[in-house]
Design a protein around this motif. Structure first.
Motif, PDB file in Angstrom:
ATOM      1  N   UNK A   1       1.201  -1.204  -0.111  1.00 28.56           N
ATOM      2  CA  UNK A   1      -0.188  -0.046   0.279  1.00 28.56           C
ATOM      3  C   UNK A   1       1.005   1.185  -0.022  1.00 28.56           C
TER       4      UNK A   1
ATOM      5  N   UNK B   1       1.325   3.077  -3.034  1.00 24.21           N
ATOM      6  CA  UNK B   1       0.193   3.509  -4.439  1.00 24.21           C
ATOM      7  C   UNK B   1      -0.269   4.519  -3.766  1.00 24.21           C
ATOM      8  N   UNK B   2      -1.445   5.335  -5.100  1.00 21.11           N
ATOM      9  CA  UNK B   2      -1.213   6.966  -4.646  1.00 21.11           C
ATOM     10  C   UNK B   2      -2.904   6.362  -4.241  1.00 21.11           C
ATOM     11  N   UNK B   3      -3.197   8.059  -3.042  1.00 20.19           N
ATOM     12  CA  UNK B   3      -4.542   7.642  -2.895  1.00 20.19           C
ATOM     13  C   UNK B   3      -5.136   7.423  -3.435  1.00 20.19           C
ATOM     14  N   UNK B   4      -5.859   7.840  -4.512  1.00 21.26           N
ATOM     15  CA  UNK B   4      -6.926   7.442  -5.430  1.00 21.26           C
ATOM     16  C   UNK B   4      -6.886   6.281  -6.314  1.00 21.26           C
TER      17      UNK B   4
ATOM     18  N   UNK C   1      -5.714   3.701  -4.120  1.00 20.29           N
ATOM     19  CA  UNK C   1      -5.691   3.322  -2.794  1.00 20.29           C
ATOM     20  C   UNK C   1      -7.110   3.519  -1.962  1.00 20.29           C
ATOM     21  N   UNK C   2      -7.817   4.726  -2.261  1.00 15.07           N
ATOM     22  CA  UNK C   2      -9.163   4.505  -1.043  1.00 15.07           C
ATOM     23  C   UNK C   2     -10.140   3.702  -1.642  1.00 15.07           C
ATOM     24  N   UNK C   3     -11.098   3.417  -0.572  1.00 16.63           N
ATOM     25  CA  UNK C   3     -12.088   2.205  -0.614  1.00 16.63           C
ATOM     26  C   UNK C   3     -13.048   3.377  -0.631  1.00 16.63           C
TER      27      UNK C   3
END
Lengths: 362, 362, 362, 362
Positions: free
Chosen positions: A257, A260-263, A265-267
């Motif tokens: 994780x 990764x990028x926030x876009x 990774x965000x659930x």
């Protein structure tokens, strides 16, 4: 304070050395009225027991648990539950030759330096035998969680470089059957076969090998975990890192994780009309340290067992050079027996946070 | 019990929400007679402060620390040290539009579910602003450790997939200078340049990225750590996992160690005539949960920050579908500001175990 | 661990010295959703405030409380509640002349010996000023108990050898009115008049006098208190003995009970059809450490204040003989202001045990 | 949390019910390197043992202690010391007839109400049998204190209205001999004779009687005790109030001190050239919650034992009126056997504060 207790409201304190009279545990804070199934506790211990298969240590301990207190007519009474496991097979002589010699990557040297006195027989208090007490206590935590509908399942996800595929989306009962169908305790039969072959080779070489365990928790209610220091995953992490030989812990997206990028990774939340669910689960079922109702998932990395059947250079307690050769009966790979320890520690964390959550609001 | 305290003998309790009056911390158990350098505490806070460079959030907070108690004429008195950091730049309006909307991969939903009431302004208690209180307390822990000759150093070892090479074997002071020479806080200049470019690109996209921090502890005396549950690395692991956005922790050989054989992994002892040393350090300076005098080394994985400048689908507190767009001023990558948080938490663990070790033998 | 925290689930940590910047308290574990009435907290503090009448110290402190965290839109949020009370009237110069001189029956010598450093101004941390923080926290505990219907009432039952008659069997509200009708805070008007005259005489002589406080708790549910070490009366006893100047605690039949026979002392059960009641209440509302639903009653003995306006022989920190004369503005008798402290500490114990009882059974 | 542990750094956790398999205790935090004399532990238990004289219960229990862990080759190892005392003489049938009947002034009703389930045999967990575990643990605390030169001595100072004169100023060894010279454990022979006659009369009547115990601590170093909540006397008070049947605690001038003036009560300092001493000792050896080097002295009041051989009206668990007649074998007066319990609890408090003091300054 001296580090032999774990948990706040569901609190265990273990005692005992590997070659003393007995090991045991007190559980303080188990709510009254919980039906206690002694056979279940014993069955849990049997999965950790030495000598259970050809890929574990051949030491013989029945690890028979005795209840000393806290249970009356099959129910917890709210008073401390004391569980005792007598030691049986202590060939203390196996350790006489190493009495003053520091075994590499063991706790011999650090114990001596810290305490100035040490029960050298079989590692004493630093022996993984202590984890039998945790498994017994964890079994009672599991009974409490079962009562609340919470399920815990762990299996061996890697031995050395052999990795099992991601856990199949099956009910826990089926996963359990798959896992117990092989002696390495991997829920994937093909990977299990490879792992077993690997361990057998390692054992023949007098060597040892590390591995990984993956654990999932299902049907966990939303709200478990305290917000700042006692985040659910922080407590799980500490629990796992307190198990002998563990060198790493990750949950949800874990180390990957961090790449990764926030876009990505965000659930994303959606709703089934009842409560919010997430489309993906990089959060590993925990957000802000608190369970969000999705599956909780984490991984634990175990280093290889330090006792090998090779000659090794070392030093003794006088500072002289010495040579050591592994004797005794040891595990070539610790993960098959550690699966139930991981589950036990997870259960202890969950039981504790389950109780703590009961007082979080009016 | 409610998770806002950390440590046993050197114990901190933090309080405060991101958009309340102030945040702060009480340190209970700092020994009397420790010289306290207020400028040092402030300098530590300045490394965590928002708005410090172009790759951090542009929020403006001076994070000026005030001492309320426990220090008299420049020395700790043995009574609780209370530190206060007033909140300044609370544009609470930035959060009004999201009042009832659950931001993906934030703690909004889980807090609401757990407590039934929530200070939604800037994440309230779940905001990483709380870590400023940890940094202030950690600064005092560092002063105690400095007194004992123990050194702590962390730096950014990865941003996304960009990894720094292993830490050069330089004195901590030189490493510190190298690290503070760039805004991403990586001790390797070449990697730092790449990381900064990466973060600037990410920021332009309105996105965020994860990263890793590596921390080492030097001159740690032998004997710190309690043997069973409060193993030194278990306490470090919990400390790190309690930091916002952390998803993984490993020490010594870590996850890679789980792929190794015992014959490769064992750290052979030799002696320099004074005390045992190990030839390799897969143990990461800790054996049986107790420091062995070698360098302690661990890694911490941070997920990407959840607040992105993109439209995201989500749900609100009534269960309706909603759309959210990141507003406010946020970090594209959290690790540059988190370096000092990692050090602070490590210092708190070490200070605690340092005191606990004082009562381990007659 | 360093003794500045009290309670387990409803846990307070106080900080601050009498002549520092401020004193304060963090409450960790107050359940979310409790309406918090700031005016009530201030009113409680006003009953402890110095300068409130002619028989208390004439120091001027408004003791104005500020809320720093944990309360949002009038409700507790489940996060730590931090309360701050700035110090105002610190005439630190009043203490300069005594800087190195040990005042008899004060904590000057023991603090110096323990810590090697001491904030000598007004007693520093050993000052009863610290109890203002307890009163503020106790006010929030009272709000929690009020929510559960539990009532606490204390009054001055003795000043020196003047004893009030047993508390009249009136509702708490009426008792409160009777008590607040006189400046000594005794619910019996005739005894109050005698007590006030006594204290005025004592003050004129530059002397001080001890006294007793009686406290009752009503509508306490059955089941509060833990069975072995944390018996309800043991926690109450510790709470009271932790208040400055307290030298004794008894509950129910107390010291007199030790002169009785079992046949006289046993509280016979009868039933009103709903739950068992006892005909007498020598048990003081607590049996086996657990509340039985009857009125809880205990007494607290306060020694005379140590600061008197007489010349006294003593020694200084160098071991030389010295003479000391009381200066400053002190209470001739501490009990009128201590009534609300006793109530606060009782409320903190009850709130804690109230929460603990929530997890005692399934 | 559930109240079965006591102490912070020298921490004990007891378990076991009066008619279960065994009772026992874990001591966590005993420093490594302490010589452990098993015969001493047993001798302490023998002073609490039932059936030791004609004025105690005639139940027969040898109370033989077994060491399960934490001691190796006669020394504490720094790991948890587990002590087990098997139960022998459980005539559980003696309790069958009272199974659902609430004995007056016992814990039957409150346990039932709190837990909803109860081991009714002999009081279960609420039985004073639990204190045997405390005595065993206290013996080890005494060994630690002896190592530090600290002495503890308690004796029966009153039975009913018969009061012993103040303790003679003799060495502890001589006081001990005087006390053990009679079965009531009073250091004054004349008072002892009266007390014994009193108890024999009470026993003949099938009744019981209360009493008091006075305890002194000598050679206590200056500095033990934490300043605010964990004042030395507050911890002692809680320790004593946690003993079954205790209704009151006072130290130093105690309740009488509340009738005194400051000018009478203040303990004037003088110096012997080494350290400050006080001319009088109304402070009871403790100032500001911290030991001042003078003799520590306190008193404990015990109510009469609730089990009498008379018919008593009561109610059963269904709410019906019932009659109960004391059966079984009980103590007519608890204080002779409680002397060693008081000493044990005092030793546990002192050992804990002794260790805590080690980390109070640099």
């Amino acid at each position: 304070m001296a580090g032999n207790s774990f948990g706040q409201l569901f609190r265990i304190s273990t005692f005992g050395e590997s070659h003393g009279v007995a090991i045991g545990v007190i559980i303080d804070g188990c709510p009254a009225g919980l039906p206690i199934d002694l056979a279940f506790i014993q069955a849990e211990l049997d999965m950790r027991r030495p000598g259970q298969s050809r890929i574990t240590t051949q030491r013989k301990e029945s690890d028979t648990v005795q209840i000393l207190s806290g249970i009356f007519e099959g129910q917890s009474t709210g008073t401390p539950i004391a569980l005792l496991i007598p030691n049986e097979d202590h060939r203390s002589k196996d350790y006489e030759h190493n009495k003053n010699v520091y075994r590499p990557s063991h706790a011999d040297y650090t114990y001596d330096a810290k305490y100035g006195v040490r029960d050298h027989r079989g590692g004493g208090r630093s022996s993984a035998r202590e984890t039998a007490a945790r498994v017994a206590a964890g079994a009672i935590a599991k009974l409490l969680l079962k009562h609340a509908g919470i399920e815990i399942f762990a299996h061996v996800s890697a031995v050395g470089k052999i990795n099992a595929p991601a856990l199949a989306p099956l009910p826990v009962q089926e996963l359990f059957a798959l896992r117990e169908d092989n002696i390495v305790r991997c829920a994937d039969a093909a990977a299990a076969a490879e792992m077993i072959a690997c361990i057998e080779g390692i054992r023949k070489d007098g060597d040892t090998i590390g591995g990984k365990i993956n654990c999932v928790i299902r049907n966990c209610p939303v709200g478990l975990g305290e917000p700042v220091f006692d985040k659910l995953h922080a407590d799980l992490g500490k629990a796992m890192l307190s198990i002998n030989a563990v060198h790493g812990f990750e949950y949800g997206s874990g180390f990957e994780g961090s790449e990764m990028k926030g876009s990505e990774h965000n659930d994303i939340f959606e709703t089934d009309g009842k409560s919010p669910k997430t489309l993906t689960n990089f959060s590993g079922g925990i957000q802000g340290g608190i369970s969000n109702g999705m599956e909780i998932s984490f991984k634990v990395a175990f280093k290889p067992v330090a006792t090998i059947m090779h000659n090794q250079q070392t030093v003794d307690s006088e500072g002289n050079a010495a040579e050591i050769k592994g004797k005794g009966r040891h595990d070539p790979c610790v993960v098959p027996r550690a699966v139930v320890i991981v589950e036990a520690m997870a259960a202890l964390v969950l039981a504790d946070q389950f109780l703590r959550n009961k007082v979080s609001r009016l």
